[in-house]
Enzyme design. Sequence first.
Site, PDB file in Angstrom:
ATOM      1  N   TYR A  77      26.236  41.022  45.948  1.00 52.52           N
ATOM      2  CA  TYR A  77      27.596  41.547  46.042  1.00 52.52           C
ATOM      3  C   TYR A  77      27.811  42.066  47.457  1.00 52.52           C
ATOM      4  O   TYR A  77      27.285  41.529  48.418  1.00 52.52           O
ATOM      5  CB  TYR A  77      27.825  42.618  44.955  1.00 52.52           C
ATOM      6  CG  TYR A  77      29.290  42.890  44.735  1.00 52.52           C
ATOM      7  CD1 TYR A  77      30.132  41.870  44.295  1.00 52.52           C
ATOM      8  CD2 TYR A  77      29.837  44.135  44.993  1.00 52.52           C
ATOM      9  CE1 TYR A  77      31.500  42.099  44.124  1.00 52.52           C
ATOM     10  CE2 TYR A  77      31.189  44.367  44.809  1.00 52.52           C
ATOM     11  CZ  TYR A  77      32.007  43.345  44.386  1.00 52.52           C
ATOM     12  OH  TYR A  77      33.350  43.577  44.221  1.00 52.52           O
ATOM     13  N   LYS A 128      30.658  39.963  40.775  1.00 52.33           N
ATOM     14  CA  LYS A 128      30.989  41.085  39.900  1.00 52.33           C
ATOM     15  C   LYS A 128      30.372  40.884  38.516  1.00 52.33           C
ATOM     16  O   LYS A 128      29.805  41.809  37.914  1.00 52.33           O
ATOM     17  CB  LYS A 128      32.505  41.200  39.781  1.00 52.33           C
ATOM     18  CG  LYS A 128      33.009  42.609  39.575  1.00 52.33           C
ATOM     19  CD  LYS A 128      32.996  43.389  40.875  1.00 52.33           C
ATOM     20  CE  LYS A 128      33.599  44.765  40.734  1.00 52.33           C
ATOM     21  NZ  LYS A 128      33.676  45.485  42.007  1.00 52.33           N
TER      22      LYS A 128
END
Length: 559
Positions: free
Chosen positions: A98, A171
């Site tokens: 991420y 995510k």
Amino acid sequence: MAESNVHTPATPDVLTDPLRNHGVGFTEAERKALDLTGRLPAAVLTLEQQAQRAYRQLQAQGSDLAKNVFLEQLRDRNETLYFKVLRDHLPELLPVVYDPTVGKAIERYSHEYRGPRGVFLSIDEPDAVEQAFAGLGLGPRDVDLIVCSDAEQILGIGDWGVGGIEIALGKLAVYTAAAGIDPRRVVAVSLDVGTDRESLLKDPLYLGNRFPRVRGAAYDAFIGRYLRTASSLFPDALLHFEDFGPSNARRILEAYRDQYRIFNDDVQGTGAITLAAVLAAVKVSGVPMRDQRLVVFGSGSAGVGIADQLRDAMVRDGASEERATAQVWLIDKQGLLTRDMQNLRDFQQRYARDPGEVDGWADGDDGISLLETVRRVRPTILLGTSTVPGAFTQDVIEAMAAGTERPVVLPLSNPTSQIEAMPADVLAWAKGKALVATGIPVDPVEYGGVTHRIGQANNALLYPGLGLGTVVANAARVTDGMLRAAAQAVADQVDPSQPGAALLPPVEDLWESSARTATAVVQAAMDEDIAGNRPSDPARAVRERMWEPVYEKEEAGAV
């Protein structure tokens, strides 16, 4: 014609199905049952052995971007092994899968494209939305979570069009690794409405729509179509919105949050994790929430979303809504926001000051400055979401410390190159009195004989547990009460009273942290009477729902 004696496999090839593939983890019995004889080397390795080898291979990669690519390729082969490695090393790998590394992957998406993952919806084919979802072969009760992005405001790098699918995938990976959301029950969605990035429009390899971003009525109709279709086809799914432009993010959330089970992490998640840090700080400073004075430097959707949640916390602590609103000051590119300014965004107008109130304040070329505002307001909390590096100068921090005994300083911009101030400087300028949390990971800081541990206001501390709790409760919508419960659950995981203690828990134990947060969210949903499921033991229900990366026994005929 002679009859062939070649045996035709009775089951689909599990070696090409990342959700079922065990690689050399298939047992001898499974290899026989699945017609894998001769398809694999003789040795059988445990999942733990495979994970150790994969981690060593990962460590050999030359950069974080190369590690990101390696992990994506591993995921394409064997999802269980991928999540085993990710969960075992989550604090280390969170910035790889991420923020910030995913930003680089997004920028290179069209040039490094290796294959589709997720659903790609195009604004010029609105009638194809249902067909696209139908192609997944998933039933109405088969999906817990959908993350979508139109990629207008990715992380801090802006508009990257169809490459935003990577932010949705990243995510979802965190949801699974941090909170056990079943990866077989999630969907990533790209809402391709075009791009305003000229370099993409001119790039012959760009894979998205080659026209400027569509806005206005056509955009709104497309978003409405997506919401109606996704919620109709998958009525149990939480619809997570990520990295939309500031105005669209808030407008969509406010228009639809009472109608659909939607959540916007940039607005709600960022606000809730910051609230958790402030709730912890209040225990140290002794200043009640109702008396806090907040200056927000950087008044986009994230900054104002945080302001909204802190204002609401002031109201819950006894301040009137009018008083709480008056205790928030917003500063943006044009300086302190006042009502006579042109082009204020709708979500900023509530907090804009009466020009008469600031009459006589020093007004420079860029309006009333941060330093002038801090000197006049004497805030208890200084929040940075501006991406302006070094904006919290020594003068600003010294003014904060002069105005309140234990100033709360939250430079939340990331990456490191865009942070408003480093904690070591803040602590030195405030002579050790500041209570600090950041948006980036920071090593402990030594000052005045005290080791100050700096909590990271990382949304991953909150949204995985919030999502899991919403799924377990089958909540009709995500309410402010559920967000508050999540924030309080995170805040309760630290003891900030010790000298130098962090305001937020470390990311090292996200699994346990997410379980506690999810349990609080389930209870809040039941208390508000919006829970479709009402488990007698919320904590047990949460634990039972958390997917673990372990190999399930494979049998012939399984699909």
